[in-house]
Motif scaffolding. Structure first.
Motif, mmCIF file in Angstrom:
data_model
loop_
_atom_site.group_PDB
_atom_site.id
_atom_site.type_symbol
_atom_site.label_atom_id
_atom_site.label_comp_id
_atom_site.label_asym_id
_atom_site.label_seq_id
_atom_site.Cartn_x
_atom_site.Cartn_y
_atom_site.Cartn_z
ATOM 1 N N THR A 86 19.589 66.305 55.454
ATOM 2 C CA THR A 86 20.113 65.043 55.981
ATOM 3 C C THR A 86 21.381 64.636 55.238
ATOM 4 O OG1 THR A 86 17.911 64.300 56.649
ATOM 5 C CG2 THR A 86 19.594 62.604 56.349
ATOM 6 N N ARG A 87 21.397 64.832 53.918
ATOM 7 C CA ARG A 87 22.587 64.521 53.128
ATOM 8 C C ARG A 87 23.764 65.398 53.539
ATOM 9 N NH1 ARG A 87 21.403 59.591 51.447
ATOM 10 N NH2 ARG A 87 19.704 59.496 49.936
ATOM 11 N N LEU A 88 23.479 66.619 53.969
ATOM 12 C CA LEU A 88 24.553 67.560 54.292
ATOM 13 C C LEU A 88 25.054 67.442 55.729
ATOM 14 C CD1 LEU A 88 23.191 70.734 52.476
ATOM 15 C CD2 LEU A 88 25.245 69.450 51.868
ATOM 16 N N HIS A 89 24.352 66.695 56.555
ATOM 17 C CA HIS A 89 24.734 66.605 57.965
ATOM 18 C C HIS A 89 26.162 66.082 58.122
ATOM 19 C CE1 HIS A 89 24.901 65.084 62.121
ATOM 20 N NE2 HIS A 89 24.033 66.048 62.383
ATOM 21 N N ASP A 90 26.483 65.038 57.386
ATOM 22 C CA ASP A 90 27.832 64.476 57.473
ATOM 23 C C ASP A 90 28.881 65.413 56.898
ATOM 24 O OD1 ASP A 90 26.910 62.231 58.720
ATOM 25 O OD2 ASP A 90 26.899 60.979 56.926
ATOM 26 N N VAL A 91 28.495 66.226 55.894
ATOM 27 C CA VAL A 91 29.442 67.176 55.298
ATOM 28 C C VAL A 91 29.961 68.131 56.361
ATOM 29 C CG1 VAL A 91 29.705 69.078 53.664
ATOM 30 C CG2 VAL A 91 28.437 67.024 52.995
ATOM 31 N N VAL A 92 29.058 68.690 57.138
ATOM 32 C CA VAL A 92 29.455 69.616 58.201
ATOM 33 C C VAL A 92 30.337 68.906 59.217
ATOM 34 C CG1 VAL A 92 28.628 71.107 60.051
ATOM 35 C CG2 VAL A 92 27.412 71.053 57.868
ATOM 36 N N GLY A 93 29.971 67.694 59.566
ATOM 37 C CA GLY A 93 30.772 66.937 60.524
ATOM 38 C C GLY A 93 32.172 66.657 60.013
ATOM 39 N N HIS A 94 32.280 66.261 58.734
ATOM 40 C CA HIS A 94 33.577 65.934 58.158
ATOM 41 C C HIS A 94 34.474 67.160 58.007
ATOM 42 C CE1 HIS A 94 31.687 62.120 56.163
ATOM 43 N NE2 HIS A 94 31.883 61.981 57.456
ATOM 44 N N LEU A 95 33.852 68.340 57.871
ATOM 45 C CA LEU A 95 34.635 69.575 57.677
ATOM 46 C C LEU A 95 34.859 70.358 58.971
ATOM 47 C CD1 LEU A 95 32.963 70.929 54.392
ATOM 48 C CD2 LEU A 95 35.153 69.734 54.585
ATOM 49 N N SER A 96 34.317 69.874 60.076
ATOM 50 C CA SER A 96 34.315 70.654 61.319
ATOM 51 C C SER A 96 35.714 71.026 61.810
ATOM 52 C CB SER A 96 33.564 69.887 62.421
ATOM 53 O OG SER A 96 34.200 68.642 62.679
ATOM 54 N N GLU A 97 36.705 70.244 61.435
ATOM 55 C CA GLU A 97 38.072 70.531 61.868
ATOM 56 C C GLU A 97 38.654 71.761 61.170
ATOM 57 O OE1 GLU A 97 42.411 68.215 62.142
ATOM 58 O OE2 GLU A 97 40.575 67.098 61.654
ATOM 59 N N TRP A 98 38.039 72.156 60.024
ATOM 60 C CA TRP A 98 38.621 73.236 59.219
ATOM 61 C C TRP A 98 37.689 74.425 59.020
ATOM 62 C CZ3 TRP A 98 38.624 68.050 57.512
ATOM 63 C CH2 TRP A 98 39.832 67.379 57.766
ATOM 64 N N ILE A 99 36.453 74.330 59.524
ATOM 65 C CA ILE A 99 35.520 75.453 59.413
ATOM 66 C C ILE A 99 35.099 75.921 60.798
ATOM 67 C CG2 ILE A 99 34.640 74.663 57.186
ATOM 68 C CD1 ILE A 99 32.083 73.763 58.755
ATOM 69 N N GLU A 100 34.528 77.117 60.853
ATOM 70 C CA GLU A 100 33.990 77.664 62.093
ATOM 71 C C GLU A 100 32.460 77.624 62.012
ATOM 72 O OE1 GLU A 100 35.525 81.363 63.417
ATOM 73 O OE2 GLU A 100 37.602 80.881 62.915
ATOM 74 N N PRO A 101 31.833 76.614 62.584
ATOM 75 C CA PRO A 101 30.372 76.466 62.471
ATOM 76 C C PRO A 101 29.597 77.692 62.961
ATOM 77 C CG PRO A 101 31.342 74.443 63.286
ATOM 78 C CD PRO A 101 32.441 75.475 63.292
ATOM 79 N N ALA A 102 30.072 78.329 64.032
ATOM 80 C CA ALA A 102 29.333 79.467 64.595
ATOM 81 C C ALA A 102 29.315 80.661 63.644
ATOM 82 C CB ALA A 102 29.953 79.880 65.931
#
Length: 233
Positions: A86-102
Motif C-alpha cells: 500500500t505504501r508503494l502504490h503511490d511510488v509506482v504512480g508517481h514514477l509512471s511517466e519515467w518507467i515501463e510498468p509492463a
C-alpha cells in the motif's frame, strides 16, 4: 529477518539513469516519513558501465536478459506485505511517466542476512528457480545448503537472500500494475567499489564453487543481474 517488497524498474528510453535517480530519491524521502520505526528503505541505480557482463556468471545468463535500471524496496521486521505494498502504490504512480510498468517487476517475501552488513554497491540477481524443483525444495536448498557455500567466499563483506512469497508477489504485482511477478527471490551481495566487486567475483570460491552450486537450484537462463549504487538507505 525482514519482510519486504522490492520493486525492479525498467526505465523508459527517454529517461536517463541520473534523472531516474533524482525521481526515485525524492520518492524515498517521502515514503520514509510514512514508515514505522525500524523499517528499511533502500533505493539503488544501475551503474552506467555495469561490469556484470565481465564475470563468470554472465556466461550462464543470456545476453538478451536486460538488467533492471533501478531498485526500490521497503521492509519491516515481521511486517505485513500488503501494508508495505500500500505504501508503494503511490511510488509506482508517481514514477509512471519515467518507467515501463509492463517490463518492471515486484518481489515480495522475506530477507535473510547470511552475512550482515552493507556497502555502497549492491549486486542484485533476480532469480527464477529450476522448473524441475518445487518451491519448498528451492527455498530449503538456497537457505540451508547454498548459504554455507557463500560464507566461504573470501572477503565477501555482506550477502543477503531475499526469498519470494509467490502468492503475495503475484497479488501485489496486480495491485501495483507491474508486469513481472514470477521471480522466486533475489540474491544481494554488497561491495565497496567496482574493483572490490571484480576481485571478489573472480575468486575461485565464486567462479567455481558458488556458481556450480547455484546450478542445483537456479535457472540462470531465466535470471537477471545488475550492479547498483545505493542512493538511499
Amino acid at each position: 529477518m525482514i519482510d519486504k517488497v522490492q520493486l525492479l524498474f525498467h526505465k523508459k528510453a527517454n529517461a536517463s539513469l541520473e534523472f531516474l535517480k533524482e525521481k526515485i530519491s525524492s520518492e524515498a524521502d517521502r515514503i520514509t516519513t510514512l514508515l514505522p520505526e525500524g523499517a528499511i528503505c533502500l533505493t539503488a541505480i544501475r551503474l552506467e558501465d555495469d561490469p556484470t557482463r565481465g564475470i563468470a556468471h554472465s556466461e550462464e545468463i543470456p545476453e538478451s536478459a536486460e538488467s533492471f535500471d533501478a531498485v526500490f524496496e521497503i521492509g519491516t521486521p515481521n511486517g505485513d506485505l500488503n501494508k508495505l505494498a500500500t505504501r508503494l502504490h503511490d511510488v509506482v504512480g508517481h514514477l509512471s511517466e519515467w518507467i515501463e510498468p509492463a517490463r518492471s517487476a515486484v518481489i515480495a517475501g522475506t530477507e535473510h542476512a547470511i552475512l550482515p552488513g552493507q556497502e555502497p554497491l549492491v549486486l542484485v540477481m533476480a532469480i527464477r528457480r529450476l522448473p524441475t524443483m518445487t518451491d519448498s525444495a528451492y527455498h530449503y536448498y538456497w537457505l540451508n545448503k547454498h548459504a554455507e557455500v557463500a560464507r566461504k567466499v573470501p572477503i565477501l563483506r555482506a550477502y543477503r537472500q531475499f526469498h519470494a512469497d509467490e502468492t503475495a508477489t503475484r497479488d501485489i504485482a496486480k495491485r501495483l500494475t507491474l508486469g513481472i511477478a514470477d521471480f522466486n527471490g533475489a540474491a544481494q551481495g554488497y561491495f565497496r567499489d567496482v574493483m572490490d566487486f571484480q576481485n571478489i567475483m573472480a575468486q575461485p570460491e565464486v567462479t567455481a564453487d558458488a556458481l556450480e552450486d547455484e546450478k542445483h537450484f537456479i535457472d540462470h537462463s531465466r535470471s537477471v543481474m545488475g550492479l547498483y549504487r545505493i542512493t538511499n538507505c
